[in-house]
Design a protein around this motif. Structure first.
Motif, PDB file in Angstrom:
ATOM      1  N   CYS A   1      30.324  29.270  -6.696  1.00 33.62           N
ATOM      2  CA  CYS A   1      31.005  28.690  -5.355  1.00 33.62           C
ATOM      3  C   CYS A   1      31.871  30.106  -4.590  1.00 33.62           C
ATOM      4  O   CYS A   1      32.085  31.078  -5.384  1.00 33.62           O
ATOM      5  N   TYR A   2      31.117  30.401  -3.619  1.00 32.58           N
ATOM      6  CA  TYR A   2      32.391  31.370  -2.726  1.00 32.58           C
ATOM      7  C   TYR A   2      33.278  31.332  -1.954  1.00 32.58           C
ATOM      8  O   TYR A   2      32.571  29.637  -0.889  1.00 32.58           O
ATOM      9  N   HIS A   3      34.245  31.625  -2.066  1.00 31.39           N
ATOM     10  CA  HIS A   3      35.189  30.673  -0.623  1.00 31.39           C
ATOM     11  C   HIS A   3      35.835  31.817  -0.208  1.00 31.39           C
ATOM     12  O   HIS A   3      37.057  32.028   0.581  1.00 31.39           O
TER      13      HIS A   3
ATOM     14  N   PHE B   1      38.114  20.566  -0.530  1.00 33.41           N
ATOM     15  CA  PHE B   1      36.621  20.842  -0.504  1.00 33.41           C
ATOM     16  C   PHE B   1      37.148  21.966   0.580  1.00 33.41           C
ATOM     17  O   PHE B   1      37.615  22.196   1.146  1.00 33.41           O
ATOM     18  N   ASP B   2      36.906  22.864  -0.450  1.00 28.77           N
ATOM     19  CA  ASP B   2      35.812  24.436   0.697  1.00 28.77           C
ATOM     20  C   ASP B   2      34.657  24.139   2.299  1.00 28.77           C
ATOM     21  O   ASP B   2      33.022  23.907   1.628  1.00 28.77           O
ATOM     22  N   GLU B   3      34.672  22.911   2.727  1.00 27.17           N
ATOM     23  CA  GLU B   3      33.830  22.945   3.917  1.00 27.17           C
ATOM     24  C   GLU B   3      33.762  23.730   4.937  1.00 27.17           C
ATOM     25  O   GLU B   3      33.263  23.658   5.908  1.00 27.17           O
ATOM     26  N   VAL B   4      33.762  25.001   4.265  1.00 24.96           N
ATOM     27  CA  VAL B   4      33.652  26.122   6.065  1.00 24.96           C
ATOM     28  C   VAL B   4      32.839  26.431   5.802  1.00 24.96           C
ATOM     29  O   VAL B   4      32.138  26.148   7.536  1.00 24.96           O
ATOM     30  N   MET B   5      31.198  25.763   5.406  1.00 25.36           N
ATOM     31  CA  MET B   5      29.694  25.590   5.836  1.00 25.36           C
ATOM     32  C   MET B   5      29.388  24.325   5.666  1.00 25.36           C
ATOM     33  O   MET B   5      28.882  24.198   6.725  1.00 25.36           O
ATOM     34  N   CYS B   6      30.208  23.494   5.023  1.00 25.78           N
ATOM     35  CA  CYS B   6      28.952  22.329   5.242  1.00 25.78           C
ATOM     36  C   CYS B   6      30.134  20.841   6.051  1.00 25.78           C
ATOM     37  O   CYS B   6      29.515  20.287   6.511  1.00 25.78           O
TER      38      CYS B   6
ATOM     39  N   SER C   1      24.221  32.904  11.883  1.00 26.81           N
ATOM     40  CA  SER C   1      25.353  33.698  11.834  1.00 26.81           C
ATOM     41  C   SER C   1      26.134  33.107  10.683  1.00 26.81           C
ATOM     42  O   SER C   1      27.427  32.393  10.130  1.00 26.81           O
ATOM     43  N   TRP C   2      25.479  33.127   9.658  1.00 33.51           N
ATOM     44  CA  TRP C   2      25.147  32.423   8.406  1.00 33.51           C
ATOM     45  C   TRP C   2      26.286  30.502   8.750  1.00 33.51           C
ATOM     46  O   TRP C   2      27.156  30.439   8.251  1.00 33.51           O
ATOM     47  N   GLY C   3      25.477  29.871   9.982  1.00 32.98           N
ATOM     48  CA  GLY C   3      26.574  28.481   9.960  1.00 32.98           C
ATOM     49  C   GLY C   3      26.839  28.018  10.498  1.00 32.98           C
ATOM     50  O   GLY C   3      27.065  26.985  11.889  1.00 32.98           O
TER      51      GLY C   3
ATOM     52  N   ASN D   1      29.639  45.565   8.443  1.00 30.32           N
ATOM     53  CA  ASN D   1      30.963  44.804   8.196  1.00 30.32           C
ATOM     54  C   ASN D   1      31.092  43.423   8.155  1.00 30.32           C
ATOM     55  O   ASN D   1      31.791  43.486   7.131  1.00 30.32           O
ATOM     56  N   SER D   2      29.925  43.186   7.002  1.00 26.49           N
ATOM     57  CA  SER D   2      30.017  41.958   5.985  1.00 26.49           C
ATOM     58  C   SER D   2      28.461  42.337   4.746  1.00 26.49           C
ATOM     59  O   SER D   2      28.064  42.506   5.647  1.00 26.49           O
ATOM     60  N   PRO D   3      28.795  42.457   3.337  1.00 24.32           N
ATOM     61  CA  PRO D   3      28.172  43.074   2.603  1.00 24.32           C
ATOM     62  C   PRO D   3      26.614  42.158   2.469  1.00 24.32           C
ATOM     63  O   PRO D   3      25.187  42.888   2.201  1.00 24.32           O
TER      64      PRO D   3
ATOM     65  N   SER E   1      39.213  33.517  10.167  1.00 20.21           N
ATOM     66  CA  SER E   1      38.306  33.595   9.030  1.00 20.21           C
ATOM     67  C   SER E   1      38.172  31.918   7.595  1.00 20.21           C
ATOM     68  O   SER E   1      39.274  31.502   7.560  1.00 20.21           O
ATOM     69  N   GLY E   2      37.590  32.068   7.451  1.00 27.00           N
ATOM     70  CA  GLY E   2      36.952  30.908   5.795  1.00 27.00           C
ATOM     71  C   GLY E   2      38.166  31.119   5.149  1.00 27.00           C
ATOM     72  O   GLY E   2      39.126  30.688   4.715  1.00 27.00           O
ATOM     73  N   THR E   3      37.969  32.363   5.198  1.00 32.11           N
ATOM     74  CA  THR E   3      38.429  33.687   4.579  1.00 32.11           C
ATOM     75  C   THR E   3      40.782  32.824   4.253  1.00 32.11           C
ATOM     76  O   THR E   3      41.126  32.637   3.329  1.00 32.11           O
ATOM     77  N   GLU E   4      40.558  33.415   5.173  1.00 26.81           N
ATOM     78  CA  GLU E   4      42.410  32.999   5.516  1.00 26.81           C
ATOM     79  C   GLU E   4      42.485  31.229   4.927  1.00 26.81           C
ATOM     80  O   GLU E   4      43.719  30.755   5.221  1.00 26.81           O
TER      81      GLU E   4
ATOM     82  N   GLY F   1      30.171  33.341  -5.169  1.00 21.54           N
ATOM     83  CA  GLY F   1      28.375  32.782  -5.116  1.00 21.54           C
ATOM     84  C   GLY F   1      28.197  33.913  -3.538  1.00 21.54           C
ATOM     85  O   GLY F   1      29.517  35.381  -3.876  1.00 21.54           O
ATOM     86  N   SER F   2      27.926  34.242  -3.175  1.00 22.74           N
ATOM     87  CA  SER F   2      27.002  34.670  -2.186  1.00 22.74           C
ATOM     88  C   SER F   2      27.021  36.014  -1.954  1.00 22.74           C
ATOM     89  O   SER F   2      26.244  36.813  -2.801  1.00 22.74           O
ATOM     90  N   GLY F   3      27.726  37.164  -1.442  1.00 22.86           N
ATOM     91  CA  GLY F   3      26.885  38.392  -1.410  1.00 22.86           C
ATOM     92  C   GLY F   3      27.443  39.147  -2.596  1.00 22.86           C
ATOM     93  O   GLY F   3      27.176  39.997  -3.017  1.00 22.86           O
TER      94      GLY F   3
ATOM     95  N   VAL G   1      36.490  22.717  -4.468  1.00 22.73           N
ATOM     96  CA  VAL G   1      35.020  23.454  -4.594  1.00 22.73           C
ATOM     97  C   VAL G   1      34.718  22.695  -3.110  1.00 22.73           C
ATOM     98  O   VAL G   1      34.885  22.842  -2.521  1.00 22.73           O
ATOM     99  N   GLU G   2      33.035  23.859  -3.074  1.00 23.25           N
ATOM    100  CA  GLU G   2      32.456  23.200  -2.354  1.00 23.25           C
ATOM    101  C   GLU G   2      31.969  21.718  -2.586  1.00 23.25           C
ATOM    102  O   GLU G   2      31.021  21.924  -3.270  1.00 23.25           O
ATOM    103  N   PRO G   3      31.725  21.322  -1.690  1.00 22.23           N
ATOM    104  CA  PRO G   3      30.884  19.788  -1.784  1.00 22.23           C
ATOM    105  C   PRO G   3      30.052  19.874  -1.750  1.00 22.23           C
ATOM    106  O   PRO G   3      29.229  19.635  -2.566  1.00 22.23           O
TER     107      PRO G   3
HETATM  108  P1  KE4 Z   1      34.699  33.835   6.506  1.00 20.14           P
HETATM  109  O1  KE4 Z   1      36.182  34.558   5.574  1.00 20.14           O
HETATM  110  O2  KE4 Z   1      33.482  34.545   5.912  1.00 20.14           O
HETATM  111  O3  KE4 Z   1      34.626  33.127   7.354  1.00 20.14           O
HETATM  112  O4  KE4 Z   1      34.491  32.578   5.264  1.00 20.14           O
HETATM  113  C1  KE4 Z   1      34.222  32.521   3.556  1.00 20.14           C
HETATM  114  C2  KE4 Z   1      34.064  31.227   3.619  1.00 20.14           C
HETATM  115  C3  KE4 Z   1      34.755  30.383   2.716  1.00 20.14           C
HETATM  116  N1  KE4 Z   1      34.365  29.551   1.844  1.00 20.14           N
HETATM  117  C4  KE4 Z   1      32.757  28.978   1.917  1.00 20.14           C
HETATM  118  C5  KE4 Z   1      31.825  27.500   1.552  1.00 20.14           C
HETATM  119  C6  KE4 Z   1      32.098  29.748   2.947  1.00 20.14           C
HETATM  120  O5  KE4 Z   1      30.050  30.052   2.995  1.00 20.14           O
HETATM  121  C7  KE4 Z   1      32.814  31.478   3.418  1.00 20.14           C
HETATM  122  C8  KE4 Z   1      32.116  32.087   4.396  1.00 20.14           C
HETATM  123  N2  KE4 Z   1      30.135  32.342   3.848  1.00 20.14           N
HETATM  124  C9  KE4 Z   1      29.663  33.579   4.012  1.00 20.14           C
HETATM  125  C10 KE4 Z   1      28.115  32.967   3.695  1.00 20.14           C
HETATM  126  N3  KE4 Z   1      27.371  32.699   2.309  1.00 20.14           N
HETATM  127  C11 KE4 Z   1      29.570  34.529   5.469  1.00 20.14           C
HETATM  128  C12 KE4 Z   1      28.623  35.241   4.447  1.00 20.14           C
HETATM  129  C13 KE4 Z   1      29.002  36.116   5.416  1.00 20.14           C
HETATM  130  O6  KE4 Z   1      30.053  37.449   4.449  1.00 20.14           O
HETATM  131  O7  KE4 Z   1      29.190  37.658   6.081  1.00 20.14           O
END
Ligand code: KE4
Length: 427
Positions: free
Chosen positions: A143-145, A238-243, A60-62, A22-24, A116-119, A156-158, A205-207
């Motif tokens: 950077c992945y958002h 600042f995309d601080e979803v991870m940090c 769980s990726w953070g 369910n996630s690549p 979700s972080g995406t939303e 980035g990421s997947g 930006v991911e800070p």
């Molecule tokens: P989600 O939609 O996956 O909850 O969050 C997206 C997102 C947004 N911003 C940052 C900085 C993120 O790191 C993420 C999601 N991180 C990845 C791992 N690097 C999620 C893992 C996955 O895609 O399964």
């Protein structure tokens, strides 16, 4: 290692789920393995469906900075669950979690929960565009958002892990307003802003970058973005979803002393349940419906279970000395890994910010996506498999971070370094 039950589940999953996942990034394709199905987590440990035990650095990726199934989080969920799962109406825990986040991150005066972080990032961009009346955005390569159309451009990421071209289905129109810059290249951003700054709604930006592997901001980079955004009236996101709550209780803004105009959060604030959030100053946030006209919504946004897990997680993190303990643990592992880097015949470099770190298979410093891409990902795959066989569960991608949790014991950390040494010191 017996993974026969994982295999059986995977073959069923392949019929039902694209790529069986369910996630690549979980698919383990870039390390040449089939995904492992997990049955249980406890503390620093993961247990797969075949009963194999792993010391877990994915967390769980953070989100699981406390470790798996922390008693306080479990108790909060069990207690909340007894009263139901979702009401489709405001509930007290939404206020509780909002108060804690606003208290932790001074630049956040108001916040909106998402699932979700995406939303969160998608909505923050819409708010920034609505607030400024502008359309262009600047994002950084690598950077992945989240899976947001306008941000799935050299992400980035997947996306990086699977070496995907920019995703099909993202229209030229959608990405036309996305301007790309290199991470840590302040001069490049300055040039873009001098030409187009008046049309730039937001710089996102991911800070602390975590989705090209861990890449810290270069000296002056964040300060420079701050002053450029201010100079041209663009929103600094600042995309601080991870940090967020990872590199400090107040996230990167506390660690580096830079104030963002908007902040995106996720992962840790949900304690392992689906959550995201975006926040900022009252002036920007009161443009969000129903206070203002910029629409954003979510059926399960702020649902009691995710709020309960988030509140109990932040309450644990807010206890005095917590981040000192996390730093001690992280530094213990990092110092052992750095000794291995020095002694190894392999091309290696280690990047770390607090409890997120990445061992890059390159002897060049990794400061942006092009230097991250130069890594030997085949060697990383061999290392990953070796560590897995030793019972150490790392991210199945060179372009991810490893996370130390408060549940990792000194013995876990030392065992991890020994397992790494058994591969990296025996080329
Ligand atoms: P989600 O939609 O996956 O909850 O969050 C997206 C997102 C947004 N911003 C940052 C900085 C993120 O790191 C993420 C999601 N991180 C990845 C791992 N690097 C999620 C893992 C996955 O895609 O399964």
């Amino acid at each position: 290692m017996d993974v026969s039950d994982s295999r059986r589940l995977y073959s069923r999953a392949l019929e039902l789920l694209p790529g069986g996942v369910n996630s690549p990034v979980r698919a383990m394709r870039s390390v040449g393995l089939d995904p492992i199905f997990m049955a249980r987590g406890e503390g620093s440990r993961l247990y797969d469906v075949d009963g194999n035990e792993y010391i877990d650095y994915v967390g769980s990726w953070g989100p699981l900075i406390l470790g798996h199934s922390h008693p306080a989080v479990r108790d909060a969920l069990e207690k909340t669950l007894r009263d139901g799962t979702s009401f489709g109406a405001p509930s007290p825990l939404e206020v509780e979690l909002a108060e804690r986040i606003v208290g932790a991150v001074p630049s956040i005066e108001m916040i909106r929960m998402t699932n979700s972080g995406t939303e969160a990032t998608m909505s923050a961009l819409r708010v920034a565009r609505g607030y400024t009346g502008r359309e262009k955005i600047i994002k950084f390569i690598g950077c992945y958002h989240g899976a947001v159309d306008s941000l799935l451009v050299q992400a980035g990421s997947g996306v990086a892990t699977l070496s995907l071209p920019d995703s099909p289905g993202v229209t030229a129109g959608t990405s036309a307003d996305t301007i790309l810059a290199d991470y840590n290249d302040l001069g490049g951003v300055r040039g873009i802003m001098s030409r187009e700054g008046e049309q730039v709604a937001a710089i996102i930006v991911e800070p602390v970058a975590g989705n090209m592997g861990t890449v810290p901001p270069a000296e002056g980079f964040l300060e420079g973005l701050r002053s450029l955004a201010g100079e041209y009236g663009s929103v600094l996101i600042f995309d601080e979803v991870m940090c967020g709550f990872r590199v400090a209780f107040g996230g990167a803004q506390e660690r580096y002393g830079i104030t963002a105009d908007m902040t995106c959060l996720g992962k840790i604030i949900g304690g392992g349940l689906p959550v995201g959030a975006f926040g900022g100053g009252r002036d920007i946030m009161e443009t969000v419906a129903p206070a203002g006209d910029t629409y954003q919504a979510g059926t399960l946004s702020g649902n009691p279970l995710a709020m309960a897990a988030g509140v109990s997680t932040l309450d644990q993190l807010s206890r005095p000395g917590t981040y000192d303990r996390l730093e001690e643990k992280s530094a213990r592992l990092a110092s052992r890994m750095e000794a291995i880097v020095r002694a190894s015949g392999y091309p290696l470099s280690l990047n770390r910010v607090g409890s997120m770190m990445t061992l890059f298979f390159s002897d060049e410093p990794v400061t942006d996506f092009s230097s991250a891409k130069a890594c030997d990902t085949d060697l990383y795959a061999d290392y990953f498999k070796h560590m897995l066989d030793q019972g150490i569960y790392l991210a199945p991608s060179q372009f991810e971070a490893a996370f130390v949790s408060l549940a990792h014991s000194d013995d876990d950390l030392d065992r991890t370094a020994e397992a790494a040494a058994s591969f990296l010191l025996n080329p």
